[in-house]
Design a protein around this motif. Structure first.
Motif, PDB file in Angstrom:
ATOM      1  N   ILE A 217      -6.823   0.605   3.223  1.00 25.52           N
ATOM      2  CA  ILE A 217      -6.995  -0.523   4.132  1.00 25.52           C
ATOM      3  C   ILE A 217      -6.524  -1.786   3.421  1.00 25.52           C
ATOM      4  O   ILE A 217      -6.815  -1.983   2.246  1.00 25.52           O
ATOM      5  CB  ILE A 217      -8.467  -0.630   4.618  1.00 25.52           C
ATOM      6  CG1 ILE A 217      -8.654  -1.845   5.534  1.00 25.52           C
ATOM      7  CG2 ILE A 217      -9.447  -0.665   3.470  1.00 25.52           C
ATOM      8  CD1 ILE A 217      -9.974  -1.843   6.295  1.00 25.52           C
ATOM      9  N   ALA A 218      -5.747  -2.588   4.142  1.00 24.11           N
ATOM     10  CA  ALA A 218      -5.340  -3.886   3.619  1.00 24.11           C
ATOM     11  C   ALA A 218      -5.937  -4.938   4.546  1.00 24.11           C
ATOM     12  O   ALA A 218      -5.805  -4.840   5.765  1.00 24.11           O
ATOM     13  CB  ALA A 218      -3.823  -3.995   3.599  1.00 24.11           C
ATOM     14  N   ILE A 219      -6.634  -5.889   3.952  1.00 21.07           N
ATOM     15  CA  ILE A 219      -7.295  -6.929   4.752  1.00 21.07           C
ATOM     16  C   ILE A 219      -6.690  -8.292   4.411  1.00 21.07           C
ATOM     17  O   ILE A 219      -6.490  -8.601   3.236  1.00 21.07           O
ATOM     18  CB  ILE A 219      -8.820  -6.917   4.475  1.00 21.07           C
ATOM     19  CG1 ILE A 219      -9.415  -5.571   4.918  1.00 21.07           C
ATOM     20  CG2 ILE A 219      -9.520  -8.068   5.195  1.00 21.07           C
ATOM     21  CD1 ILE A 219     -10.889  -5.401   4.606  1.00 21.07           C
TER      22      ILE A 219
ATOM     23  N   ILE B 261       0.871  -1.173   0.000  1.00 19.16           N
ATOM     24  CA  ILE B 261       0.000   0.000   0.000  1.00 19.16           C
ATOM     25  C   ILE B 261       0.903   1.216   0.000  1.00 19.16           C
ATOM     26  O   ILE B 261       1.931   1.243   0.658  1.00 19.16           O
ATOM     27  CB  ILE B 261      -0.889   0.138   1.258  1.00 19.16           C
ATOM     28  CG1 ILE B 261      -1.298  -1.197   1.839  1.00 19.16           C
ATOM     29  CG2 ILE B 261      -2.118   0.995   0.959  1.00 19.16           C
ATOM     30  CD1 ILE B 261      -2.118  -1.010   3.121  1.00 19.16           C
ATOM     31  N   GLN B 262       0.466   2.220  -0.724  1.00 19.67           N
ATOM     32  CA  GLN B 262       1.216   3.453  -0.845  1.00 19.67           C
ATOM     33  C   GLN B 262       1.553   4.049   0.517  1.00 19.67           C
ATOM     34  O   GLN B 262       0.750   3.982   1.449  1.00 19.67           O
ATOM     35  CB  GLN B 262       0.356   4.450  -1.617  1.00 19.67           C
ATOM     36  CG  GLN B 262       1.124   5.648  -2.072  1.00 19.67           C
ATOM     37  CD  GLN B 262       0.404   6.354  -3.203  1.00 19.67           C
ATOM     38  OE1 GLN B 262      -0.718   6.002  -3.574  1.00 19.67           O
ATOM     39  NE2 GLN B 262       1.038   7.343  -3.763  1.00 19.67           N
TER      40      GLN B 262
ATOM     41  N   VAL C  61      -4.351  -0.298   8.424  1.00 19.75           N
ATOM     42  CA  VAL C  61      -5.165   0.873   8.074  1.00 19.75           C
ATOM     43  C   VAL C  61      -4.262   2.103   8.042  1.00 19.75           C
ATOM     44  O   VAL C  61      -3.494   2.333   8.982  1.00 19.75           O
ATOM     45  CB  VAL C  61      -6.321   1.079   9.096  1.00 19.75           C
ATOM     46  CG1 VAL C  61      -6.986   2.435   8.896  1.00 19.75           C
ATOM     47  CG2 VAL C  61      -7.357  -0.031   8.975  1.00 19.75           C
ATOM     48  N   LYS C  62      -4.314   2.858   6.943  1.00 21.46           N
ATOM     49  CA  LYS C  62      -3.508   4.077   6.808  1.00 21.46           C
ATOM     50  C   LYS C  62      -4.441   5.257   6.591  1.00 21.46           C
ATOM     51  O   LYS C  62      -5.266   5.236   5.683  1.00 21.46           O
ATOM     52  CB  LYS C  62      -2.552   3.975   5.618  1.00 21.46           C
ATOM     53  CG  LYS C  62      -1.582   2.798   5.706  1.00 21.46           C
ATOM     54  CD  LYS C  62      -0.532   2.864   4.611  1.00 21.46           C
ATOM     55  CE  LYS C  62       0.425   1.688   4.734  1.00 21.46           C
ATOM     56  NZ  LYS C  62       1.604   1.843   3.856  1.00 21.46           N
ATOM     57  N   VAL C  63      -4.297   6.262   7.418  1.00 26.51           N
ATOM     58  CA  VAL C  63      -5.191   7.411   7.358  1.00 26.51           C
ATOM     59  C   VAL C  63      -4.370   8.686   7.245  1.00 26.51           C
ATOM     60  O   VAL C  63      -3.557   8.991   8.112  1.00 26.51           O
ATOM     61  CB  VAL C  63      -6.077   7.504   8.621  1.00 26.51           C
ATOM     62  CG1 VAL C  63      -7.161   8.554   8.430  1.00 26.51           C
ATOM     63  CG2 VAL C  63      -6.693   6.165   8.952  1.00 26.51           C
TER      64      VAL C  63
ATOM     65  N   TYR D 149       6.459  11.786   5.539  1.00 28.21           N
ATOM     66  CA  TYR D 149       6.816  10.451   5.035  1.00 28.21           C
ATOM     67  C   TYR D 149       7.631   9.608   6.006  1.00 28.21           C
ATOM     68  O   TYR D 149       7.882   8.440   5.756  1.00 28.21           O
ATOM     69  CB  TYR D 149       7.543  10.530   3.674  1.00 28.21           C
ATOM     70  CG  TYR D 149       6.619  10.956   2.558  1.00 28.21           C
ATOM     71  CD1 TYR D 149       5.659  10.074   2.054  1.00 28.21           C
ATOM     72  CD2 TYR D 149       6.685  12.229   2.023  1.00 28.21           C
ATOM     73  CE1 TYR D 149       4.795  10.458   1.044  1.00 28.21           C
ATOM     74  CE2 TYR D 149       5.817  12.626   1.011  1.00 28.21           C
ATOM     75  CZ  TYR D 149       4.875  11.728   0.521  1.00 28.21           C
ATOM     76  OH  TYR D 149       4.014  12.109  -0.471  1.00 28.21           O
ATOM     77  N   LYS D 150       8.081  10.189   7.122  1.00 26.80           N
ATOM     78  CA  LYS D 150       8.894   9.403   8.066  1.00 26.80           C
ATOM     79  C   LYS D 150       8.068   8.959   9.263  1.00 26.80           C
ATOM     80  O   LYS D 150       7.157   9.662   9.689  1.00 26.80           O
ATOM     81  CB  LYS D 150      10.070  10.241   8.567  1.00 26.80           C
ATOM     82  CG  LYS D 150      11.052  10.581   7.476  1.00 26.80           C
ATOM     83  CD  LYS D 150      12.383  11.050   8.092  1.00 26.80           C
ATOM     84  CE  LYS D 150      13.369  11.378   6.996  1.00 26.80           C
ATOM     85  NZ  LYS D 150      12.968  12.639   6.282  1.00 26.80           N
TER      86      LYS D 150
END
Ligand code: CTP
Ligand code: ZN
Length: 157
Positions: free
Chosen positions: A47-49, A11-12, A62-64, A92-93
């Motif tokens: 979201i990656a499941i 995921i990005q 989960v990335k928000v 980005y860090k």
């Protein structure tokens, strides 16, 4: 010549915000619900499941973007994902990495299931639960001692 097919799709990365990693497989949607992201969120969410995890075989992530978790959200998260990692991302860090911890007391987040409990009377008394057991999670009302298990906890998140 054709390039070899990529076998891995990550995921990005995000620029600013929160990455909640090492979630139990299948819990990601509940996490979005806890964050209120099912009710229309303006920034990017990934979201990656059920993706491979070295530690557990499978996990959710989960990335928000542009969001940090409020303490109440972290408390809720701890009830369904006691081993999650919360990464704070700045430019980005990874600028902060915290393991989720279950607090000793869960205050004002869940309602007691006992209708006769003092916390369910007209006079407002904030419900407080102590953690009776971790895996699977079991809570106990500090006022009436009623036990609350995972399903009823999740239904209230
Ligand atoms: N991440 C991201 N965007 C960034 C930086 C990190 O989405 N700009 C994500 C990574 O993809 C990873 C998580 O945030 O899922 C934590 O990043 P990092 O600490 O670099 O990864 P790990 O060392 O694998 O983390 P851990 O040791 O907690 O497993
Ligand atoms: Zn009670």
């Amino acid at each position: 010549m054709e390039r070899e097919v990529e076998r891995e799709l990550k995921i990005q990365k995000i620029k600013n915000g929160t990455v909640i990693d090492h979630l139990p497989a299948g819990s990601g949607l509940t996490v979005l619900h806890i964050l209120g992201i099912d009710k229309g969120y303006k920034n990017a969410v990934s979201i990656a499941i059920n993706v491979p995890s070295k530690r557990w075989g499978m996990k959710d992530v989960v990335k928000v973007e542009d969001r940090i978790l409020r303490p109440e959200e972290t408390d809720k998260l701890s009830l369904i994902a006691p081993e999650a990692t919360i990464n704070i991302i700045r430019d980005y860090k990874v600028s902060g990495k915290n393991k989720v911890t279950i607090p000793n007391d869960i205050t004002g987040v869940l309602k007691c299931g006992n209708p006769s409990c003092i916390t369910n009377k007209r006079e407002p008394i904030t419900p407080v639960f102590s953690v009776e057991k971790n895996k699977p999670i079991v809570l106990r009302c500090k006022f009436c001692e009623r036990i609350m298990e995972r399903d009823s906890i999740e239904a209230q998140l």
